[in-house]
Design an enzyme around this catalytic site. Structure first.
Site, PDB file in Angstrom:
ATOM      1  N   ARG A 121      -3.905  10.789   4.236  1.00 31.37           N
ATOM      2  CA  ARG A 121      -2.796  11.729   4.361  1.00 31.37           C
ATOM      3  C   ARG A 121      -1.826  11.655   3.184  1.00 31.37           C
ATOM      4  O   ARG A 121      -1.207  12.654   2.824  1.00 31.37           O
ATOM      5  CB  ARG A 121      -2.041  11.463   5.653  1.00 31.37           C
TER       6      ARG A 121
ATOM      7  N   ILE B 185       7.733   6.850  16.961  1.00 32.92           N
ATOM      8  CA  ILE B 185       7.413   7.582  15.731  1.00 32.92           C
ATOM      9  C   ILE B 185       6.160   8.448  15.897  1.00 32.92           C
ATOM     10  O   ILE B 185       6.142   9.599  15.505  1.00 32.92           O
ATOM     11  CB  ILE B 185       7.216   6.609  14.532  1.00 32.92           C
TER      12      ILE B 185
ATOM     13  N   ARG C 256      -8.583  -0.157   4.446  1.00 34.95           N
ATOM     14  CA  ARG C 256      -7.590   0.771   3.873  1.00 34.95           C
ATOM     15  C   ARG C 256      -6.306   0.035   3.527  1.00 34.95           C
ATOM     16  O   ARG C 256      -5.576   0.461   2.632  1.00 34.95           O
ATOM     17  CB  ARG C 256      -7.228   1.854   4.907  1.00 34.95           C
TER      18      ARG C 256
ATOM     19  N   ARG D  54       0.857  14.636  13.045  1.00 32.82           N
ATOM     20  CA  ARG D  54       1.381  14.413  11.709  1.00 32.82           C
ATOM     21  C   ARG D  54       1.429  15.665  10.825  1.00 32.82           C
ATOM     22  O   ARG D  54       0.749  15.739   9.802  1.00 32.82           O
ATOM     23  CB  ARG D  54       0.599  13.278  11.020  1.00 32.82           C
ATOM     24  N   PRO D  55       2.233  16.663  11.226  1.00 35.80           N
ATOM     25  CA  PRO D  55       2.355  17.859  10.376  1.00 35.80           C
ATOM     26  C   PRO D  55       3.034  17.530   9.044  1.00 35.80           C
ATOM     27  O   PRO D  55       3.613  16.450   8.886  1.00 35.80           O
ATOM     28  CB  PRO D  55       3.234  18.793  11.215  1.00 35.80           C
ATOM     29  N   VAL D  56       2.954  18.478   8.100  1.00 43.23           N
ATOM     30  CA  VAL D  56       3.643  18.268   6.807  1.00 43.23           C
ATOM     31  C   VAL D  56       4.704  19.350   6.590  1.00 43.23           C
ATOM     32  O   VAL D  56       5.099  19.633   5.473  1.00 43.23           O
ATOM     33  CB  VAL D  56       2.653  18.211   5.609  1.00 43.23           C
ATOM     34  N   ASP D  57       5.164  19.959   7.687  1.00 43.57           N
ATOM     35  CA  ASP D  57       6.141  21.050   7.589  1.00 43.57           C
ATOM     36  C   ASP D  57       7.420  20.643   6.850  1.00 43.57           C
ATOM     37  O   ASP D  57       7.999  21.430   6.106  1.00 43.57           O
ATOM     38  CB  ASP D  57       6.472  21.587   8.993  1.00 43.57           C
ATOM     39  N   LEU D  58       7.845  19.398   7.019  1.00 48.58           N
ATOM     40  CA  LEU D  58       9.107  18.975   6.380  1.00 48.58           C
ATOM     41  C   LEU D  58       8.940  18.827   4.865  1.00 48.58           C
ATOM     42  O   LEU D  58       9.873  19.087   4.102  1.00 48.58           O
ATOM     43  CB  LEU D  58       9.600  17.658   6.988  1.00 48.58           C
TER      44      LEU D  58
ATOM     45  N   ASP E  87       4.433   0.526  12.100  1.00 46.61           N
ATOM     46  CA  ASP E  87       3.218  -0.069  11.522  1.00 46.61           C
ATOM     47  C   ASP E  87       3.029  -1.533  11.931  1.00 46.61           C
ATOM     48  O   ASP E  87       2.020  -2.157  11.568  1.00 46.61           O
ATOM     49  CB  ASP E  87       3.241   0.044   9.988  1.00 46.61           C
TER      50      ASP E  87
ATOM     51  N   CYS F   6      -4.473  13.103  12.549  1.00 45.54           N
ATOM     52  CA  CYS F   6      -5.189  11.831  12.461  1.00 45.54           C
ATOM     53  C   CYS F   6      -5.083  11.111  13.793  1.00 45.54           C
ATOM     54  O   CYS F   6      -4.391  11.570  14.703  1.00 45.54           O
ATOM     55  CB  CYS F   6      -4.737  10.994  11.271  1.00 45.54           C
TER      56      CYS F   6
ATOM     57  N   LYS G 235       0.841  -1.207   0.000  1.00 47.50           N
ATOM     58  CA  LYS G 235       0.000   0.000   0.000  1.00 47.50           C
ATOM     59  C   LYS G 235       0.872   1.251   0.000  1.00 47.50           C
ATOM     60  O   LYS G 235       0.686   2.154  -0.806  1.00 47.50           O
ATOM     61  CB  LYS G 235      -0.898  -0.001   1.243  1.00 47.50           C
ATOM     62  N   ASN G 236       1.835   1.293   0.927  1.00 48.40           N
ATOM     63  CA  ASN G 236       2.593   2.529   1.101  1.00 48.40           C
ATOM     64  C   ASN G 236       3.561   2.802  -0.052  1.00 48.40           C
ATOM     65  O   ASN G 236       3.946   3.942  -0.271  1.00 48.40           O
ATOM     66  CB  ASN G 236       3.322   2.527   2.450  1.00 48.40           C
TER      67      ASN G 236
HETATM   68  C1  LIG Z   1       1.376   6.311   3.324  1.00 48.53           C
HETATM   69  C2  LIG Z   1       2.587   5.979   4.099  1.00 48.53           C
HETATM   70  O1  LIG Z   1       3.632   5.640   3.549  1.00 48.53           O
HETATM   71  N1  LIG Z   1       2.481   5.998   5.419  1.00 48.53           N
HETATM   72  C3  LIG Z   1       3.595   5.623   6.260  1.00 48.53           C
HETATM   73  C4  LIG Z   1       4.517   6.810   6.409  1.00 48.53           C
HETATM   74  O2  LIG Z   1       3.760   7.881   6.946  1.00 48.53           O
HETATM   75  P1  LIG Z   1       4.342   9.342   6.919  1.00 48.53           P
HETATM   76  O3  LIG Z   1       5.128   9.548   5.684  1.00 48.53           O
HETATM   77  O4  LIG Z   1       3.210  10.256   7.191  1.00 48.53           O
HETATM   78  O5  LIG Z   1       5.306   9.297   8.183  1.00 48.53           O
HETATM   79  P2  LIG Z   1       6.624  10.117   8.428  1.00 48.53           P
HETATM   80  O6  LIG Z   1       7.805   9.225   8.253  1.00 48.53           O
HETATM   81  O7  LIG Z   1       6.581  11.364   7.637  1.00 48.53           O
HETATM   82  O8  LIG Z   1       6.474  10.491   9.974  1.00 48.53           O
HETATM   83  C5  LIG Z   1       7.504  10.270  10.906  1.00 48.53           C
HETATM   84  C6  LIG Z   1       7.403  11.305  12.004  1.00 48.53           C
HETATM   85  O9  LIG Z   1       7.737  12.587  11.452  1.00 48.53           O
HETATM   86  C7  LIG Z   1       6.748  13.543  11.778  1.00 48.53           C
HETATM   87  N2  LIG Z   1       6.689  14.507  10.673  1.00 48.53           N
HETATM   88  C8  LIG Z   1       6.517  14.060   9.394  1.00 48.53           C
HETATM   89  C9  LIG Z   1       6.438  14.922   8.335  1.00 48.53           C
HETATM   90  C10 LIG Z   1       6.560  16.299   8.591  1.00 48.53           C
HETATM   91  O10 LIG Z   1       6.489  17.142   7.677  1.00 48.53           O
HETATM   92  N3  LIG Z   1       6.736  16.724   9.867  1.00 48.53           N
HETATM   93  C11 LIG Z   1       6.811  15.870  10.929  1.00 48.53           C
HETATM   94  O11 LIG Z   1       6.978  16.281  12.071  1.00 48.53           O
HETATM   95  C12 LIG Z   1       5.471  12.714  11.933  1.00 48.53           C
HETATM   96  O12 LIG Z   1       4.480  13.395  12.693  1.00 48.53           O
HETATM   97  C13 LIG Z   1       5.998  11.470  12.612  1.00 48.53           C
HETATM   98  O13 LIG Z   1       6.110  11.699  13.990  1.00 48.53           O
HETATM   99  O14 LIG Z   1       5.592   6.461   7.279  1.00 48.53           O
HETATM  100  C14 LIG Z   1       5.174   6.126   8.619  1.00 48.53           C
HETATM  101  C15 LIG Z   1       6.422   5.874   9.439  1.00 48.53           C
HETATM  102  O15 LIG Z   1       7.076   4.740   9.010  1.00 48.53           O
HETATM  103  C16 LIG Z   1       4.239   4.921   8.567  1.00 48.53           C
HETATM  104  O16 LIG Z   1       3.734   4.698   9.856  1.00 48.53           O
HETATM  105  C17 LIG Z   1       3.073   5.163   7.616  1.00 48.53           C
HETATM  106  O17 LIG Z   1       2.354   3.972   7.427  1.00 48.53           O
HETATM  107  C1  LIG Z   2      -0.313   4.821   9.289  1.00 50.65           C
HETATM  108  C2  LIG Z   2      -0.504   4.165   8.146  1.00 50.65           C
HETATM  109  O1  LIG Z   2      -0.929   4.728   6.992  1.00 50.65           O
HETATM  110  P1  LIG Z   2      -1.149   6.287   6.658  1.00 50.65           P
HETATM  111  O2  LIG Z   2       0.198   6.940   6.695  1.00 50.65           O
HETATM  112  O3  LIG Z   2      -1.714   6.274   5.288  1.00 50.65           O
HETATM  113  O4  LIG Z   2      -2.084   6.835   7.698  1.00 50.65           O
HETATM  114  C3  LIG Z   2      -0.252   2.713   8.022  1.00 50.65           C
HETATM  115  O5  LIG Z   2      -0.155   2.225   6.884  1.00 50.65           O
HETATM  116  O6  LIG Z   2      -0.135   2.035   9.069  1.00 50.65           O
END
Ligand SMILES: CC(=O)N[C@H]1[C@@H](OP(=O)(O)OP(=O)(O)OC[C@H]2O[C@@H](n3ccc(=O)[nH]c3=O)[C@H](O)[C@@H]2O)O[C@H](CO)[C@@H](O)[C@@H]1O
Ligand SMILES: C=C(OP(=O)(O)O)C(=O)O
Length: 422
Positions: free
Chosen positions: A94, A331, A401, A123-127, A309, A118, A22-23
């Site tokens: 997301r 995480i 999902r 889970r911000p997207v600042d990075l 996960d 969520c 999926k990911n």
């Molecule tokens: C669709 C997908 O592939 N989802 C996976 C992806 O989520 P996702 O890509 O959202 O996870 P990230 O690796 O980005 O998140 C790691 C950490 O960084 C933080 N963070 C992230 C981005 C940002 O801009 N700012 C920030 O602070 C997040 O809140 C979290 O605490 O990787 C996670 C960590 O392996 C998995 O649990 C999810 O299943």
């Molecule tokens: C957290 C997960 O997915 P998503 O990042 O899409 O919420 C997941 O696959 O376990």
């Protein structure tokens, strides 16, 4: 809303085919936005998240045909006719934020709704945004949307050092950098197999990328990318989940397509717990033949560490282990919501901040429980398979999902599991 009924107690024996990830698929699909030519993904999983990404890409103008019952996604983005990713779709998933980098890189502008928090964390997207800004993007946050522009219509290469490892931010930056002018270096990049898969697909499309799978990825931007056909890598989280089924219930299950390099840290913990994992010609065979599982401590970390996960599913295993285990979630700040539900089934768990202490009991007992997120839902199913009596897991739309045909896959190994349609 559908629910899942499980009658627990029996051993599991048989084979389970593991789907494409999926990911990985969710980051490969937006790559179609980088090229006018067709991009075809094979070994795609059949999941509601993939349908959501399909809907989102279609709303932007991509043509997508799902062939062979959804296992093949033939995508074509000859032209992007709408550059706005709408809140109504983005809020469902997301990973929708992954269309930002490619749209900006190809056409120099994009508007994408912010995904919001969520259940498992803020889970911000600042990075993601900082990486694109470093590549020259001008960003404006208005009305819950990111309005992004690349001056002169094109992003430029940059050195981006991530302050923490983010899978999504690495993917967005990697996608965007393929069409940027000049060289981009991503430092402290995520090393997950899904990133490696994305880089391999992008390279098939003509991108120049080095270093994927390490923490420094170098991308030499090109003027255009072409089409490609790419098989989605095996889903290591689905694999780990089904490896836990015989570990919890007893018996022996062969996971077809499974590879140890995808689940190294996780397989080491299974070994420590007394579960045998062996490589076969077709995948991985997992067995628990005698005795109780041993307690083990687990800390979640970015790849190659133990994946967050698989934390909920591992907790389900440790609920009946001999002794006390400590799980540390590093995480996401709120990823123990399965604990109160497992406690309803007789588990002994105490949660303090990012730590959960699990003291094994002889037997879990069936109960009505509620899924709060994707991996929590499958952890409850695993616990239910080993529990005495009946369990009904409600809110299984979370499960859909990320897991295709769960009832069939587990049922084929002897599990008594059925879906109750609402
Ligand atoms: C669709 C997908 O592939 N989802 C996976 C992806 O989520 P996702 O890509 O959202 O996870 P990230 O690796 O980005 O998140 C790691 C950490 O960084 C933080 N963070 C992230 C981005 C940002 O801009 N700012 C920030 O602070 C997040 O809140 C979290 O605490 O990787 C996670 C960590 O392996 C998995 O649990 C999810 O299943
Ligand atoms: C957290 C997960 O997915 P998503 O990042 O899409 O919420 C997941 O696959 O376990």
């Amino acid at each position: 809303m559908d629910s899942i009924l499980v009658k627990g107690g029996g051993e599991l024996n048989g084979v389970i085919p593991i789907a494409g990830a999926k990911n990985a698929c969710l980051t490969l699909m937006p790559a179609t936005l980088l090229t006018e030519e067709p991009l075809t993904l094979t070994n795609a999983p059949r999941l509601s998240d993939i349908r959501t990404m399909t809907q989102l890409l279609q709303s932007l103008g991509c043509e997508i045909a799902d062939l062979q019952g959804g296992k093949v996604l033939a995508m074509s983005s000859h032209r992007i006719h709408n550059h706005t990713a709408d809140y109504d779709i983005v809020r469902k998933m997301r990973a929708s934020i992954l269309v930002l980098g490619p749209m900006l890189a190809r056409d120099g502008h994009a508007v994408v709704s912010l995904p919001g928090g969520c259940a498992i964390g803020a889970r911000p997207v600042d990075l993601h945004l900082k990486a694109l800004e470093a590549m020259g993007a001008e960003l404006d946050l208005r009305d819950g949307y990111v309005h992004a522009k690349a001056p002169g219509g094109r992003l430029k290469g940059a050195v981006v050092e991530f302050p923490l490892v983010s899978v999504g931010a690495t993917e967005n930056a990697l996608l965007a950098a393929t069409l940027a002018k000049g060289t981009t270096v991503l430092k402290n990049a995520a090393r997950e197999p899904e990133i490696v898969d994305l880089a391999q697909c992008l390279r098939r499309m003509g991108a120049q990328i080095e270093g994927e799978g390490t923490s420094t990825i170098t991308i030499q931007g090109v003027d255009r990318l072409g089409g490609a056909t790419h098989p989605v890598v095996t889903d290591r989280i689905e694999l780990g989940t089904y490896m836990l089924a015989p570990a919890i219930c007893g018996g022996e299950v062969e996971c077809l397509g499974g590879r140890l390099d995808l689940v190294g840290a996780f397989a080491e913990k299974l070994d420590e717990a007394g579960i045998s994992v062996t490589e076969t010609e077709r995948g991985l065979k997992v067995a628990r033949k005698n005795g109780r599982v041993k307690a083990v401590n687990v800390t979640t970390e970015p790849f190659p560490g133990f994946p967050t996960d698989l934390q909920a599913q591992m907790m389900a295993l440790l609920c009946t282990a001999d002794g006390t285990s400590v799980l540390e979630e590093k995480i996401f700040e709120n990823r123990f919501m399965h604990a109160p539900e497992l406690i309803r089934m007789g588990a002994r768990i105490e949660v303090h901040g990012g730590h959960a202490t699990v003291t094994g009991v002889d037997r879990l007992k069936g109960a009505p429980v509620m899924a709060t997120d994707l991996r929590a839902s499958v952890s409850l199913i695993l616990a239910a398979l080993a529990a005495e009596g009946e369990t009904v897991v409600s809110r299984v739309y979370h499960l859909d999902r990320g897991y295709e045909h769960v009832e069939d896959k587990l049922g084929a190994c002897g599990a008594k599991i059925e879906r109750i349609r609402a």
